[in-house]
Design a protein around this motif. Sequence first.
Motif, PDB file in Angstrom:
ATOM      1  N   THR A 164     -18.378   5.448  -5.008  1.00  9.59           N
ATOM      2  CA  THR A 164     -19.045   6.633  -4.459  1.00  9.59           C
ATOM      3  C   THR A 164     -19.480   6.377  -3.027  1.00  9.59           C
ATOM      4  N   SER A 165     -20.002   5.178  -2.750  1.00  7.67           N
ATOM      5  CA  SER A 165     -20.420   4.833  -1.391  1.00  7.67           C
ATOM      6  C   SER A 165     -19.257   4.860  -0.421  1.00  7.67           C
ATOM      7  N   LEU A 166     -18.070   4.399  -0.882  1.00  2.35           N
ATOM      8  CA  LEU A 166     -16.922   4.298   0.004  1.00  2.35           C
ATOM      9  C   LEU A 166     -16.182   5.611   0.182  1.00  2.35           C
ATOM     10  N   THR A 167     -16.054   6.394  -0.888  1.00  2.00           N
ATOM     11  CA  THR A 167     -15.203   7.578  -0.847  1.00  2.00           C
ATOM     12  C   THR A 167     -15.975   8.892  -0.838  1.00  2.00           C
ATOM     13  N   VAL A 190     -22.550  -2.669 -17.516  1.00  2.00           N
ATOM     14  CA  VAL A 190     -23.183  -3.035 -16.240  1.00  2.00           C
ATOM     15  C   VAL A 190     -22.156  -2.987 -15.114  1.00  2.00           C
ATOM     16  N   LEU A 191     -20.971  -3.543 -15.366  1.00  2.00           N
ATOM     17  CA  LEU A 191     -19.910  -3.551 -14.348  1.00  2.00           C
ATOM     18  C   LEU A 191     -19.458  -2.135 -14.019  1.00  2.00           C
ATOM     19  N   ARG A 192     -19.273  -1.303 -15.027  1.00  2.00           N
ATOM     20  CA  ARG A 192     -18.796   0.066 -14.798  1.00  2.00           C
ATOM     21  C   ARG A 192     -19.770   0.839 -13.905  1.00  2.00           C
ATOM     22  N   ARG A 193     -21.054   0.670 -14.179  1.00  2.00           N
ATOM     23  CA  ARG A 193     -22.063   1.371 -13.382  1.00  2.00           C
ATOM     24  C   ARG A 193     -22.024   0.917 -11.918  1.00  2.00           C
ATOM     25  N   PRO A 207     -10.663   2.131   2.586  1.00  2.00           N
ATOM     26  CA  PRO A 207     -11.852   1.601   1.909  1.00  2.00           C
ATOM     27  C   PRO A 207     -11.510   0.376   1.087  1.00  2.00           C
ATOM     28  N   ALA A 208     -12.420  -0.583   1.059  1.00  2.44           N
ATOM     29  CA  ALA A 208     -12.177  -1.841   0.347  1.00  2.44           C
ATOM     30  C   ALA A 208     -13.469  -2.364  -0.248  1.00  2.44           C
ATOM     31  N   ILE A 209     -13.346  -2.934  -1.437  1.00  6.15           N
ATOM     32  CA  ILE A 209     -14.443  -3.650  -2.092  1.00  6.15           C
ATOM     33  C   ILE A 209     -14.057  -5.120  -2.101  1.00  6.15           C
ATOM     34  N   ALA A 210     -14.711  -5.921  -1.281  1.00  3.59           N
ATOM     35  CA  ALA A 210     -14.398  -7.344  -1.174  1.00  3.59           C
ATOM     36  C   ALA A 210     -15.222  -8.117  -2.195  1.00  3.59           C
ATOM     37  N   HIS A 211     -14.538  -8.670  -3.194  1.00  5.70           N
ATOM     38  CA  HIS A 211     -15.197  -9.418  -4.270  1.00  5.70           C
ATOM     39  C   HIS A 211     -15.198 -10.898  -3.893  1.00  5.70           C
ATOM     40  N   HIS A 212     -16.377 -11.436  -3.623  1.00  2.64           N
ATOM     41  CA  HIS A 212     -16.519 -12.810  -3.135  1.00  2.64           C
ATOM     42  C   HIS A 212     -16.960 -13.740  -4.272  1.00  2.64           C
ATOM     43  N   HIS A 213     -16.175 -14.784  -4.511  1.00  2.00           N
ATOM     44  CA  HIS A 213     -16.485 -15.763  -5.557  1.00  2.00           C
ATOM     45  C   HIS A 213     -16.998 -17.083  -4.975  1.00  2.00           C
ATOM     46  N   VAL A 265       0.831  -1.205   0.000  1.00  2.00           N
ATOM     47  CA  VAL A 265       0.000   0.000   0.000  1.00  2.00           C
ATOM     48  C   VAL A 265       0.866   1.256   0.000  1.00  2.00           C
ATOM     49  N   ARG A 266       1.957   1.230   0.754  1.00  2.00           N
ATOM     50  CA  ARG A 266       2.827   2.413   0.840  1.00  2.00           C
ATOM     51  C   ARG A 266       3.597   2.633  -0.464  1.00  2.00           C
ATOM     52  N   TRP A 267       4.178   1.562  -1.008  1.00  2.15           N
ATOM     53  CA  TRP A 267       5.000   1.707  -2.209  1.00  2.15           C
ATOM     54  C   TRP A 267       4.196   2.185  -3.412  1.00  2.15           C
ATOM     55  N   HIS A 268       2.968   1.700  -3.529  1.00  3.13           N
ATOM     56  CA  HIS A 268       2.166   2.050  -4.698  1.00  3.13           C
ATOM     57  C   HIS A 268       1.119   3.123  -4.399  1.00  3.13           C
ATOM     58  N   GLU A 269       1.156   3.669  -3.191  1.00  2.00           N
ATOM     59  CA  GLU A 269       0.236   4.744  -2.796  1.00  2.00           C
ATOM     60  C   GLU A 269      -1.210   4.353  -3.092  1.00  2.00           C
ATOM     61  N   ILE A 270      -1.598   3.185  -2.589  1.00  2.00           N
ATOM     62  CA  ILE A 270      -2.927   2.634  -2.834  1.00  2.00           C
ATOM     63  C   ILE A 270      -3.993   3.469  -2.123  1.00  2.00           C
ATOM     64  N   ASP A 271      -5.071   3.765  -2.826  1.00  2.00           N
ATOM     65  CA  ASP A 271      -6.198   4.513  -2.257  1.00  2.00           C
ATOM     66  C   ASP A 271      -7.345   3.601  -1.843  1.00  2.00           C
ATOM     67  N   LEU A 272      -7.482   2.465  -2.521  1.00  2.00           N
ATOM     68  CA  LEU A 272      -8.610   1.566  -2.273  1.00  2.00           C
ATOM     69  C   LEU A 272      -8.188   0.141  -2.586  1.00  2.00           C
ATOM     70  N   LEU A 273      -8.527  -0.789  -1.706  1.00  2.00           N
ATOM     71  CA  LEU A 273      -8.177  -2.195  -1.896  1.00  2.00           C
ATOM     72  C   LEU A 273      -9.365  -2.975  -2.447  1.00  2.00           C
ATOM     73  N   VAL A 274      -9.057  -3.969  -3.297  1.00  2.00           N
ATOM     74  CA  VAL A 274     -10.076  -4.872  -3.822  1.00  2.00           C
ATOM     75  C   VAL A 274      -9.624  -6.310  -3.543  1.00  2.00           C
TER      76      VAL A 274
END
Length: 420
Positions: free
Chosen positions: A414-417, A404-407, A136-142, A100-109
């Motif tokens: 928007t909800s997270l940030t 559909v995915l983009r929307r 903030p994180a979007i947890a994608h569950h498969h 996260v520090r090296w790549h200056e991550i703003d949001l995790l997935v």
Amino acid sequence: MPKNIGFLSTRFAGTDGVSLESAKWAEVLWDGDRHVSFWYSGRSDREPGISHVVPEAYFGHPENEWINKQIWGCIRRDPLVSARVRDMVDYLKSTIYDFVRWHEIDLLVPQNALTIPMHVPLGIALTEFLAETGMPAIAHHHDFFWERTRFSVGCVHDYLDMAFPPSLPNIRNVVINRQAEEQLALRKGHSALLIPNVFDFDKPAPQPDEYSKDIREQIGLTEDDIFILQPTRIVPRKGIEHAIKIVGMLKDPRYKLVISHESGDEGSDYKHMLEEMAREEGVDMRIIADRIGEVRQYDDQGRKIYTLWDLYPHCDLVTYPSTYEGFGNALLETIYFRKPLVLNRYSIFVQDIEPKGFRLALMDGIVTNRVVNEVRRILDDNKYRREMVEHNYRVARRFYSYTVLRRSLRTLMTSLTGLG
């Protein structure tokens, strides 16, 4: 403002659902809003400059394999196991901080890392990182652990309650089917957004080129043969015996059943059963796993290695008689390449996909004369087949496209940030 997105999983390599769908997410995030994606995993086929590879994060790492042997199939946990889990958690958490520090991550997935406990220390490490930073994180569950019998008995229920998935205000959950959405709410009390697997239906499917134009000849098919493709691994839940039964009941030596992949690490008993069944049914079944790879290349014998996508344009019909699928990527792939499909009505298809209105040759757990007659009509009637595949493409473009995915991703971010 474009953001730096950090995708995190045990592996981003190959053609598994996690690797494929995460790449699509990254493509949509870039094309739509110029968000830049970076990748943390134990194994990776992403570009080195944007990849952070930590071997201990791979589910097949020896330390994690040792831990898995101690925690599944038993109901008590040795203190030594807890200590080694803790040591690995602390190390992996430090590497996530570095990423996260090296790549200056703003949001995790997190991609399935907080879903299926194939790597328990990684899930705990990620949970603690998110709790400590509030990132903030979007947890994608498969695939949730309760969907797999191998995780039904174990001595880590405290870890499962904590991290698979965790309950944190800075996480938004994403699932790929309605059943998972309902079970997550029932078992964990978590809400989730349903985002199905997608394809770029606005971009035409690739057609045969100079490299792939000789596939039929290379796998031993003649011009008169009917190429029936089973585009899966050889595992029992794929229901390949039904594909053999269908081809056998067609009673035409021109029909050739071609299976694209081997069984992998799930044993060879099922494969041997299929081979014996094919002999009894008089079905010409060919397993061409030695000619299919993740990338085009030449093997040590100088033979071409093709990708799965090289096969689709050449086949005449796709069989997909699975008994269970989390979603079913091969279904969308077949529609994307405008090929007809015979499919078993697995539960997720019935609940999520069938109501969309696709036109397919459907079976309900058994192969009947009705199913075989429908397959025969599809193969014999060019006009009927063409209308079917074009209809399916239009439906898929409406419900399973990048649009559909983009929307959905914009809504989540928007909800997270708070930023659109």
